[in-house]
Design a protein around this motif. Structure first.
Motif, PDB file in Angstrom:
ATOM      1  N   GLY A   1      40.446  40.092  42.670  1.00 18.93           N
ATOM      2  CA  GLY A   1      40.515  40.982  41.538  1.00 18.93           C
ATOM      3  C   GLY A   1      41.757  40.784  40.693  1.00 18.93           C
ATOM      4  O   GLY A   1      42.369  39.707  40.684  1.00 18.93           O
ATOM      5  N   LEU A   2      42.142  41.831  40.008  1.00 18.45           N
ATOM      6  CA  LEU A   2      43.265  41.783  39.071  1.00 18.45           C
ATOM      7  C   LEU A   2      44.437  42.559  39.652  1.00 18.45           C
ATOM      8  O   LEU A   2      44.315  43.736  39.962  1.00 18.45           O
ATOM      9  CB  LEU A   2      42.847  42.414  37.731  1.00 18.45           C
ATOM     10  CG  LEU A   2      41.634  41.782  37.050  1.00 18.45           C
ATOM     11  CD1 LEU A   2      41.186  42.634  35.875  1.00 18.45           C
ATOM     12  CD2 LEU A   2      41.956  40.373  36.594  1.00 18.45           C
TER      13      LEU A   2
ATOM     14  N   PHE B   1      45.489  32.341  38.190  1.00 16.70           N
ATOM     15  CA  PHE B   1      45.044  32.539  36.815  1.00 16.70           C
ATOM     16  C   PHE B   1      45.755  33.781  36.298  1.00 16.70           C
ATOM     17  O   PHE B   1      45.658  34.849  36.904  1.00 16.70           O
ATOM     18  CB  PHE B   1      43.524  32.722  36.817  1.00 16.70           C
ATOM     19  CG  PHE B   1      42.888  32.716  35.453  1.00 16.70           C
ATOM     20  CD1 PHE B   1      41.963  33.693  35.113  1.00 16.70           C
ATOM     21  CD2 PHE B   1      43.169  31.733  34.526  1.00 16.70           C
ATOM     22  CE1 PHE B   1      41.344  33.690  33.871  1.00 16.70           C
ATOM     23  CE2 PHE B   1      42.561  31.717  33.286  1.00 16.70           C
ATOM     24  CZ  PHE B   1      41.641  32.701  32.953  1.00 16.70           C
TER      25      PHE B   1
ATOM     26  N   TYR C   1      48.562  40.369  34.320  1.00 17.19           N
ATOM     27  CA  TYR C   1      47.842  40.424  35.572  1.00 17.19           C
ATOM     28  C   TYR C   1      47.769  39.033  36.183  1.00 17.19           C
ATOM     29  O   TYR C   1      47.714  38.025  35.472  1.00 17.19           O
ATOM     30  CB  TYR C   1      46.414  40.930  35.365  1.00 17.19           C
ATOM     31  CG  TYR C   1      46.315  42.409  35.124  1.00 17.19           C
ATOM     32  CD1 TYR C   1      46.432  42.927  33.841  1.00 17.19           C
ATOM     33  CD2 TYR C   1      46.106  43.278  36.182  1.00 17.19           C
ATOM     34  CE1 TYR C   1      46.344  44.291  33.622  1.00 17.19           C
ATOM     35  CE2 TYR C   1      46.024  44.649  35.967  1.00 17.19           C
ATOM     36  CZ  TYR C   1      46.144  45.139  34.688  1.00 17.19           C
ATOM     37  OH  TYR C   1      46.064  46.486  34.475  1.00 17.19           O
TER      38      TYR C   1
ATOM     39  N   LEU D   1      46.523  36.572  33.353  1.00 20.84           N
ATOM     40  CA  LEU D   1      45.881  37.235  32.225  1.00 20.84           C
ATOM     41  C   LEU D   1      46.821  38.226  31.573  1.00 20.84           C
ATOM     42  O   LEU D   1      47.482  39.016  32.251  1.00 20.84           O
ATOM     43  CB  LEU D   1      44.624  37.974  32.689  1.00 20.84           C
ATOM     44  CG  LEU D   1      43.436  37.094  33.045  1.00 20.84           C
ATOM     45  CD1 LEU D   1      42.456  37.848  33.926  1.00 20.84           C
ATOM     46  CD2 LEU D   1      42.736  36.595  31.786  1.00 20.84           C
TER      47      LEU D   1
ATOM     48  N   PHE E   1      34.074  44.125  36.667  1.00 18.78           N
ATOM     49  CA  PHE E   1      35.136  44.986  37.183  1.00 18.78           C
ATOM     50  C   PHE E   1      34.944  46.399  36.648  1.00 18.78           C
ATOM     51  O   PHE E   1      34.755  46.591  35.446  1.00 18.78           O
ATOM     52  CB  PHE E   1      36.519  44.510  36.724  1.00 18.78           C
ATOM     53  CG  PHE E   1      36.951  43.191  37.294  1.00 18.78           C
ATOM     54  CD1 PHE E   1      36.761  42.016  36.593  1.00 18.78           C
ATOM     55  CD2 PHE E   1      37.567  43.132  38.531  1.00 18.78           C
ATOM     56  CE1 PHE E   1      37.163  40.798  37.107  1.00 18.78           C
ATOM     57  CE2 PHE E   1      37.978  41.922  39.064  1.00 18.78           C
ATOM     58  CZ  PHE E   1      37.780  40.751  38.353  1.00 18.78           C
TER      59      PHE E   1
ATOM     60  N   GLN F   1      45.303  36.845  38.780  1.00 15.16           N
ATOM     61  CA  GLN F   1      43.974  36.835  39.398  1.00 15.16           C
ATOM     62  C   GLN F   1      43.856  35.653  40.344  1.00 15.16           C
ATOM     63  O   GLN F   1      44.014  34.501  39.932  1.00 15.16           O
ATOM     64  CB  GLN F   1      42.882  36.775  38.323  1.00 15.16           C
ATOM     65  CG  GLN F   1      41.482  36.951  38.885  1.00 15.16           C
ATOM     66  CD  GLN F   1      40.433  37.069  37.803  1.00 15.16           C
ATOM     67  OE1 GLN F   1      40.577  36.552  36.704  1.00 15.16           O
ATOM     68  NE2 GLN F   1      39.352  37.780  38.108  1.00 15.16           N
TER      69      GLN F   1
ATOM     70  N   PHE G   1      42.019  48.896  38.424  1.00 18.45           N
ATOM     71  CA  PHE G   1      40.797  48.103  38.502  1.00 18.45           C
ATOM     72  C   PHE G   1      40.211  48.097  39.907  1.00 18.45           C
ATOM     73  O   PHE G   1      40.941  48.127  40.906  1.00 18.45           O
ATOM     74  CB  PHE G   1      41.079  46.658  38.089  1.00 18.45           C
ATOM     75  CG  PHE G   1      41.249  46.468  36.607  1.00 18.45           C
ATOM     76  CD1 PHE G   1      42.507  46.589  36.023  1.00 18.45           C
ATOM     77  CD2 PHE G   1      40.167  46.177  35.803  1.00 18.45           C
ATOM     78  CE1 PHE G   1      42.671  46.419  34.654  1.00 18.45           C
ATOM     79  CE2 PHE G   1      40.317  46.009  34.436  1.00 18.45           C
ATOM     80  CZ  PHE G   1      41.575  46.136  33.862  1.00 18.45           C
ATOM     81  N   GLY G   2      38.890  48.007  39.973  1.00 17.06           N
ATOM     82  CA  GLY G   2      38.227  47.715  41.226  1.00 17.06           C
ATOM     83  C   GLY G   2      38.397  46.242  41.566  1.00 17.06           C
ATOM     84  O   GLY G   2      38.940  45.463  40.781  1.00 17.06           O
ATOM     85  N   GLU G   3      37.907  45.859  42.752  1.00 15.34           N
ATOM     86  CA  GLU G   3      38.126  44.505  43.248  1.00 15.34           C
ATOM     87  C   GLU G   3      37.209  43.464  42.608  1.00 15.34           C
ATOM     88  O   GLU G   3      37.435  42.266  42.758  1.00 15.34           O
ATOM     89  CB  GLU G   3      37.949  44.470  44.775  1.00 15.34           C
ATOM     90  CG  GLU G   3      38.960  45.320  45.520  1.00 15.34           C
ATOM     91  CD  GLU G   3      38.479  46.749  45.717  1.00 15.34           C
ATOM     92  OE1 GLU G   3      39.146  47.481  46.470  1.00 15.34           O
ATOM     93  OE2 GLU G   3      37.451  47.139  45.121  1.00 15.34           O
ATOM     94  N   GLY G   4      36.192  43.900  41.898  1.00 17.46           N
ATOM     95  CA  GLY G   4      35.300  42.969  41.231  1.00 17.46           C
ATOM     96  C   GLY G   4      34.029  42.691  42.012  1.00 17.46           C
ATOM     97  O   GLY G   4      34.020  42.726  43.246  1.00 17.46           O
TER      98      GLY G   4
END
Lengths: 114, 113
Positions: free
Chosen positions: A42-43, A88, A35, A90, B89, A37, B103-106
């Protein structure tokens, strides 16, 4: 202890250079993921692999490449074709059978273009 | 249809208060809903997860509430502490997505002392 190890923790890349980020797991997980970031975004999935010698593109695969020659290892190469690689990164792994798809994440690699 | 929408983007709560983060999904085939907690410079860590056969799951101060008909689930943090300040998240997966989580956006949570 079982887990995922990402290295290096910090990486600096010059313009036009390819760099490879390492990801190793000793959890005996079948699936591995990369992933990206960015702040506030988000991811985002780059690539994932569910079995050795096979991998699929994620949502933002352009400018990246991967290999999965061993179950434990899933290195990510950021190529010169990736125009904005500072982020970043991951790595994660998971099982793919059963009822638990929870990911285990590494501690990340922060890549900066200099 | 694969998206998971998360809100709010950021949240500020006083110490001792309740933090609530919401997520909504479209894909009715999703059957696994985890929440991850991420501290700055670290990878996300699994916090708590739920399946649609229950409407609520509690682990310590953390509770997931799940509304299958509304296709929504939420994280409640009771008695929020400054140490809970992190990015959270939500995520979802199901048989059609294999092992792949969406995943959601956080949500960036700040708990003031």
């Amino acid at each position: 202890d079982g887990g995922i190890t990402q290295s290096p923790k910090y990486l600096f890349r010059k313009e036009g250079q390819n760099v490879t980020l390492s990801c190793e797991q000793n959890l005996n997980h079948d699936a591995m993921y990369w992933y990206r970031q960015d702040p506030g975004q988000g991811l985002r999935l780059i690539y994932y692999s569910q079995i050795v010698n096979d991998f699929q593109k994620g949502d933002i695969a352009e400018g990246y490449s991967v290999s999965r020659e061993k179950k434990e290892s899933f290195p990510l190469t950021v190529t010169s074709a990736q125009k904005n690689p500072t982020a970043f990164y991951l790595c994660a792994s998971s099982i793919i059978n059963g009822n638990n798809y929870g990911y285990t994440f590494g501690s990340g690699t922060r890549l900066t273009v200099v | 249809q694969q998206q998971v929408k998360q809100s709010p983007q950021s949240l500020i709560v006083q110490k001792g208060g309740i933090s609530i983060i919401n997520c909504a999904y479209e894909n009715t085939a999703f059957d696994y809903f985890p929440w991850y907690q991420q501290f700055p410079g670290k990878g996300p860590a699994l916090l708590i997860a739920i399946r649609p056969d229950v409407s609520e799951k509690k682990e310590g101060r953390f509770t997931i509430s799940f509304n299958k008909s509304a296709k929504q689930f939420s994280l409640h943090i009771m008695d929020s502490q400054p140490g809970d300040s992190a990015t959270y998240f939500c995520a979802a997966s199901g048989e059609t997505s294999g092992s792949r989580l969406t995943f959601g956006e956080g949500t960036q949570l700040t708990v003031n002392p």
